[in-house]
Scaffold this motif. Sequence first.
Motif, mmCIF file in Angstrom:
data_model
loop_
_atom_site.group_PDB
_atom_site.id
_atom_site.type_symbol
_atom_site.label_atom_id
_atom_site.label_comp_id
_atom_site.label_asym_id
_atom_site.label_seq_id
_atom_site.Cartn_x
_atom_site.Cartn_y
_atom_site.Cartn_z
ATOM 1 N N MET A 1 0.823 -1.207 0.000
ATOM 2 C CA MET A 1 0.000 0.000 0.000
ATOM 3 C C MET A 1 0.854 1.252 0.000
ATOM 4 N N LEU A 2 1.936 1.273 0.789
ATOM 5 C CA LEU A 2 2.821 2.430 0.790
ATOM 6 C C LEU A 2 3.473 2.630 -0.574
ATOM 7 N N SER A 3 3.880 1.533 -1.214
ATOM 8 C CA SER A 3 4.484 1.618 -2.547
ATOM 9 C C SER A 3 3.479 2.112 -3.574
ATOM 10 N N LEU A 4 2.244 1.618 -3.474
ATOM 11 C CA LEU A 4 1.199 2.031 -4.409
ATOM 12 C C LEU A 4 0.908 3.519 -4.284
ATOM 13 N N ILE A 5 0.745 3.993 -3.059
ATOM 14 C CA ILE A 5 0.449 5.412 -2.834
ATOM 15 C C ILE A 5 1.625 6.288 -3.249
ATOM 16 N N ALA A 6 2.850 5.842 -2.951
ATOM 17 C CA ALA A 6 4.041 6.602 -3.350
ATOM 18 C C ALA A 6 4.134 6.708 -4.872
ATOM 19 N N SER A 7 3.830 5.610 -5.565
ATOM 20 C CA SER A 7 3.871 5.632 -7.033
ATOM 21 C C SER A 7 2.812 6.575 -7.591
ATOM 22 N N PHE A 8 1.634 6.613 -6.952
ATOM 23 C CA PHE A 8 0.597 7.556 -7.378
ATOM 24 C C PHE A 8 1.069 9.002 -7.212
ATOM 25 N N TRP A 9 1.693 9.297 -6.081
ATOM 26 C CA TRP A 9 2.212 10.648 -5.846
ATOM 27 C C TRP A 9 3.230 11.035 -6.918
ATOM 28 N N VAL A 10 4.155 10.136 -7.203
ATOM 29 C CA VAL A 10 5.195 10.425 -8.199
ATOM 30 C C VAL A 10 4.570 10.665 -9.572
ATOM 31 N N PHE A 11 3.638 9.795 -9.952
ATOM 32 C CA PHE A 11 3.001 9.929 -11.267
ATOM 33 C C PHE A 11 2.232 11.244 -11.381
ATOM 34 N N VAL A 12 1.425 11.569 -10.362
ATOM 35 C CA VAL A 12 0.601 12.780 -10.419
ATOM 36 C C VAL A 12 1.484 14.028 -10.450
ATOM 37 N N ILE A 13 2.542 14.049 -9.654
ATOM 38 C CA ILE A 13 3.437 15.205 -9.633
ATOM 39 C C ILE A 13 4.120 15.386 -10.990
ATOM 40 N N ILE A 14 4.605 14.286 -11.573
ATOM 41 C CA ILE A 14 5.250 14.381 -12.892
ATOM 42 C C ILE A 14 4.260 14.872 -13.944
ATOM 43 N N ALA A 15 3.046 14.310 -13.938
ATOM 44 C CA ALA A 15 2.034 14.718 -14.916
ATOM 45 C C ALA A 15 1.681 16.190 -14.757
ATOM 46 N N THR A 16 1.581 16.666 -13.524
ATOM 47 C CA THR A 16 1.228 18.066 -13.286
ATOM 48 C C THR A 16 2.376 18.990 -13.666
ATOM 49 N N VAL A 17 3.604 18.567 -13.438
ATOM 50 C CA VAL A 17 4.763 19.365 -13.851
ATOM 51 C C VAL A 17 4.761 19.538 -15.370
ATOM 52 N N VAL A 18 4.483 18.474 -16.101
ATOM 53 C CA VAL A 18 4.404 18.561 -17.563
ATOM 54 C C VAL A 18 3.260 19.487 -17.978
ATOM 55 N N LEU A 19 2.118 19.364 -17.284
ATOM 56 C CA LEU A 19 0.959 20.202 -17.582
ATOM 57 C C LEU A 19 1.309 21.676 -17.428
ATOM 58 N N VAL A 20 1.974 22.019 -16.328
ATOM 59 C CA VAL A 20 2.377 23.409 -16.085
ATOM 60 C C VAL A 20 3.481 23.818 -17.048
ATOM 61 N N GLY A 21 4.421 22.891 -17.307
ATOM 62 C CA GLY A 21 5.518 23.196 -18.218
ATOM 63 C C GLY A 21 5.033 23.545 -19.611
ATOM 64 N N LEU A 22 3.978 22.859 -20.065
ATOM 65 C CA LEU A 22 3.433 23.160 -21.392
ATOM 66 C C LEU A 22 2.783 24.543 -21.443
ATOM 67 N N LEU A 23 2.302 25.021 -20.306
ATOM 68 C CA LEU A 23 1.721 26.370 -20.271
ATOM 69 C C LEU A 23 2.790 27.439 -20.456
ATOM 70 N N THR A 24 4.025 27.157 -20.033
ATOM 71 C CA THR A 24 5.088 28.167 -20.131
ATOM 72 C C THR A 24 5.528 28.424 -21.570
ATOM 73 N N ARG A 25 5.135 27.567 -22.510
ATOM 74 C CA ARG A 25 5.495 27.773 -23.911
ATOM 75 C C ARG A 25 4.469 28.626 -24.658
ATOM 76 N N LEU A 26 3.409 29.045 -23.948
ATOM 77 C CA LEU A 26 2.339 29.795 -24.592
ATOM 78 C C LEU A 26 2.581 31.291 -24.513
ATOM 79 N N SER A 27 2.140 31.996 -25.556
ATOM 80 C CA SER A 27 2.230 33.447 -25.622
ATOM 81 C C SER A 27 0.823 34.031 -25.489
ATOM 82 N N PHE A 28 0.683 35.045 -24.631
ATOM 83 C CA PHE A 28 -0.626 35.635 -24.360
ATOM 84 C C PHE A 28 -0.622 37.090 -24.820
#
Length: 329
Positions: A148-175
């Motif tokens: 259970m600890l490994s499963l939850i830790a893997s979820f945290w890592v995955f969500v953080i990486i996905a959110t970093v990419v999500l935010v990173g893609l916003l930095t390439r936009l021009s407004f």
Amino acid sequence: MNLFNSALGKNITFVRPSYFIISGFSGIPNIKYYYVFLCFVYIVSVLGNTVVMAVIYLDRNFRTPKYIAVFNLAFVDLLGSSALVPKLLDIFLFNHRYISYNDCLTFVFFSYTFLGMQVFNLIALSYDRLIAIMHPLHYHAKVNHRFMLSLIASFWVFVIIATVVLVGLLTRLSFCRSVVIDSYFCDHGQIYRLACNDNTPNYVFALFIIVLVLWLPLSFILLSYVCIGYALSKVATAQERYKAFKTCTTHLSLVAIYFIPILITYTAGSQIHPNARIINLSLTSVFPPMLNPIIYVLQTQEIKASVKKIFSQKVRKQSKIKVKKVIIK
């Protein structure tokens, strides 16, 4: 940031605004009453999730894989509410609608990280119930503390990486046009639609995240309960079936609270008034963190008994202290 920008070429001039304007609840009549309600929801969320975490931490009977996931859910709900509601109230109640570019991206990161972790916690709890009912004799071997600890830790890592990419893609936009975000927070979808340059990567990755964080978890949970229902149909007596299914009612309540409002809002689409849509989505964000601890305390006999035990012990200690003071006097 430079990595994302270099992918667009060197000849593009980027326009990054110093701030965005959150327009969310503007124009909705009597909206201040809703802000008072949000204050109440936030206070209940903080108190409820703190109580659940404290009970699980203090009572050794809850040192089980299931309650590791419950503790993490309460932790995520507490952080998620604290990341969203105070800032939401600051923006609209105190009319601080201007939010800096960097603060907005930070807001996106924390909001989406905690919202994503809420869903993956429901997956962990669903898997726990699936194994407990379908393979009760092998439950402790398949679902132990390490797993259970490994499963939850893997979820945290995955969500953080996905959110970093999500935010990173916003930095390439021009407004270069509007900086008004028609939402109650720094919504990723509303932000990338304001861009002047190509926002296709943001759109594609947003679809990928929706599938990964909404539809796949919901499909897994529904499939797990189909398997649970099939397993329960083989149980000999109706009383045994009811007893086994009763252990799933808390988790089913959490799933319903989280997914049903989202599905209704997105299914109705343009038929919902924009103001009603914003309020519905905001309730979807703030309601589950408030209701989750209440459901666990009310529907879980072990937690109810532990809460009563802890409070009765505190009352006894206080009464003993008072008696001692009277004797001393």
